[in-house]
Design an enzyme around this catalytic site. Structure first.
Site, PDB file in Angstrom:
ATOM      1  CG  ASN A   1      -1.854   1.129   1.302  1.00  0.00           C
ATOM      2  OD1 ASN A   1      -1.846   2.006   0.425  1.00  0.00           O
ATOM      3  ND2 ASN A   1      -2.672   1.157   2.339  1.00  0.00           N
TER       4      ASN A   1
ATOM      5  NE  ARG B   1      -6.275   0.980   0.214  1.00  0.00           N
ATOM      6  CZ  ARG B   1      -6.646   1.412   1.384  1.00  0.00           C
ATOM      7  NH1 ARG B   1      -5.850   1.265   2.411  1.00  0.00           N
ATOM      8  NH2 ARG B   1      -7.805   1.982   1.553  1.00  0.00           N
TER       9      ARG B   1
ATOM     10  CG  HIS C   1     -13.225   3.260   3.235  1.00  0.00           C
ATOM     11  ND1 HIS C   1     -13.961   4.231   3.873  1.00  0.00           N
ATOM     12  CD2 HIS C   1     -11.936   3.499   3.558  1.00  0.00           C
ATOM     13  CE1 HIS C   1     -13.161   5.039   4.548  1.00  0.00           C
ATOM     14  NE2 HIS C   1     -11.910   4.605   4.361  1.00  0.00           N
TER      15      HIS C   1
ATOM     16  NE  ARG D   1     -10.620  12.577   3.674  1.00  0.00           N
ATOM     17  CZ  ARG D   1     -10.418  11.265   3.613  1.00  0.00           C
ATOM     18  NH1 ARG D   1     -11.426  10.414   3.793  1.00  0.00           N
ATOM     19  NH2 ARG D   1      -9.229  10.789   3.363  1.00  0.00           N
TER      20      ARG D   1
ATOM     21  CD  GLU E   1      -8.925  -1.266   4.069  1.00  0.00           C
ATOM     22  OE1 GLU E   1      -8.321  -1.011   5.134  1.00  0.00           O
ATOM     23  OE2 GLU E   1      -9.374  -0.390   3.327  1.00  0.00           O
TER      24      GLU E   1
END
Ligand code: ADP
Length: 403
Positions: free
Chosen positions: A7, A95, A184, A245, A389
């Site tokens: 990743n 990823r 996601h 955010r 993940e």
């Protein structure tokens, strides 16, 4: 087969080496501050002589090639390594943030796919270029090892048009690809599959709503194994109020703020991404543990942040119950979802009574376990599942390599 999961970010790189048959993690870690002073690698072997230890090496890593070389050296290190030679790496899974509409599922990497990922850079300018660096460097260092790309957006490509189109001139979609993409996806897929497995129900016949609540947070409606709606949008700033955010806001606020604050649109955009959400509402706190502590002490700033966060989650789930005309299971996952037991209980009690949800307090207080936290007579099941993940990336990569 061992799958090396990568990743790659712009100045960091997270990695795991996973035995994809047994699904055992052999080693994991990260490289930080790549290309910046003070770079270091953390290596955590989970087998071999130093199993369970955390090895930290501070060394200059001027670029990603250096960083990945150091990771590979750690993997085969005589003292603390977990494999004898790099030949024991059978495949590499990357990823990748954005696959656009064309890359709607995981795919083996070749020149054409790399070109497609490059084309998606304008949709994910912070992430895709970094992901591509990881791909190029791994190919350079291990040219014969098959590599796959697993996209954060791919799972949501099954969304129907009514869920992904915005109320904008249609040509903005056809000309500029402006639509809801969602992110996601790897987590939402892993967690919804796991929920079906835990409940002993076929994945293809379950209506699940997954609440992935980490620093970044999104909710996904999964109907019969397919994502049918999700809260993040064209970018990950949309949807829920998150760590920093803002989530969904009235778009007219942007212009209004440029005038009031005498800032340009880029600066406002930065504030919406980095200084809003829980951080903005609480006046500077971003870690959910601090918010929780503040709430226990009756701190007004923390209480208002928590109120907004919970209301966002509760009402978005309500929308997805409507989207699927029902729900069988609601799942909490990621840092806050997995650890926020009081928050889970409060949401269920304050907002989801109409769903016939009842929480088993003892189960809800267990931590670190995948567990059903609703009572057996609860009409809708509520679960807590640890997301993974990297394992999903390893599974997808192995499936592609075996084809
Ligand atoms: P991301 O991957 O998006 O950075 P994570 O899934 O790691 O996010 O979640 C980070 C959030 O989880 C932080 O707000 C952190 O405070 C929260 N978190 C982690 N551990 C705990 C815990 N034990 N109790 C409460 N919150 C936790």
């Amino acid at each position: 087969m061992n799958v090396f999961v990568v990743n790659c970010g712009s100045s960091s790189l997270k990695y795991q080496l996973i035995d994809a048959q047994s699904e055992v993690v052999l080693a994991k870690g990260l490289c930080e501050r790549i290309g910046i002073d003070g770079s270091r690698i953390v290596f955590k072997p989970a087998c071999g002589k130093k199993s369970g230890e955390k090895i930290t090496i501070e060394a200059p890593m001027p670029d990603h090639t250096n960083a990945i070389r150091m990771v590979l050296d750690c993997l085969v290190n005589e003292d603390y390594g977990v494999i004898r030679s790099l030949d024991e790496i059978g495949a590499i899974g990357h990823r990748v943030a954005h696959g656009g509409e064309k890359l709607a599922s995981s795919v083996l990497l070749n020149d054409d796919v790399v070109k497609e990922i490059e084309e998606c850079c304008e949709l994910a300018p912070l992430h895709n270029p970094a992901n591509l660096i990881g791909i190029r460097v791994c190919h350079e260092l291990m040219p014969d090892v098959p590599m796959a790309a697993v996209f954060d957006t791919a799972f949501h490509q099954t969304m129907p048009r009514k869920a992904y189109l915005y109320g904008l001139p249609y040509r903005y979609y056809t000309d500029y690809k402006i639509r809801r993409y969602g992110f996601h996806g790897t987590s939402h897929r892993y967690v919804s599959q796991k929920a079906a497995q835990i409940l002993g129900v076929p994945y293809e016949s379950l209506k699940t709503i997954v609440c992935h609540l980490g620093n970044g947070a999104s909710i996904c409606a999964v109907e019969n194994g397919r994502s049918v709606d999700t809260s993040m949008g064209f970018t990950p700033v949309a949807g829920l109020v998150m760590g920093t955010r803002c989530g969904d806001i009235d778009p007219a606020i942007v212009e209004y703020l440029t005038e009031k604050e005498h800032k340009d649109v880029h600066e406002i955009n930065r504030i919406l991404n980095k200084e809003s959400g829980i951080y903005g509402l609480s006046g500077g706190l971003v870690d959910f543990r601090d918010i929780r502590k503040g709430c226990q002490e009756g701190d007004e700033k923390c209480l208002r942040a928590m109120d907004v966060f919970m209301y966002n989650i509760a009402t978005r789930v309500g929308a997805y119950v409507a989207a699927m005309n029902g729900v069988d299971a609601i799942v909490f996952t990621a840092g806050i979802g997995e650890n926020g037991d009081q928050m889970r209980k409060d949401i269920c009690e304050q907002y989801w009574g109409y769903l016939g949800i009842k929480i088993d307090d003892e189960k809800n207080s267990l931590s670190g376990e995948d567990v059903v936290i609703s009572t057996p007579d609860s009409k809708v099941k509520v679960l807590v599942i640890g997301t993974n993940e990297e394992l999903m990336i390893a599974r997808e990569t192995m499936a592609l390599v075996k084809e």
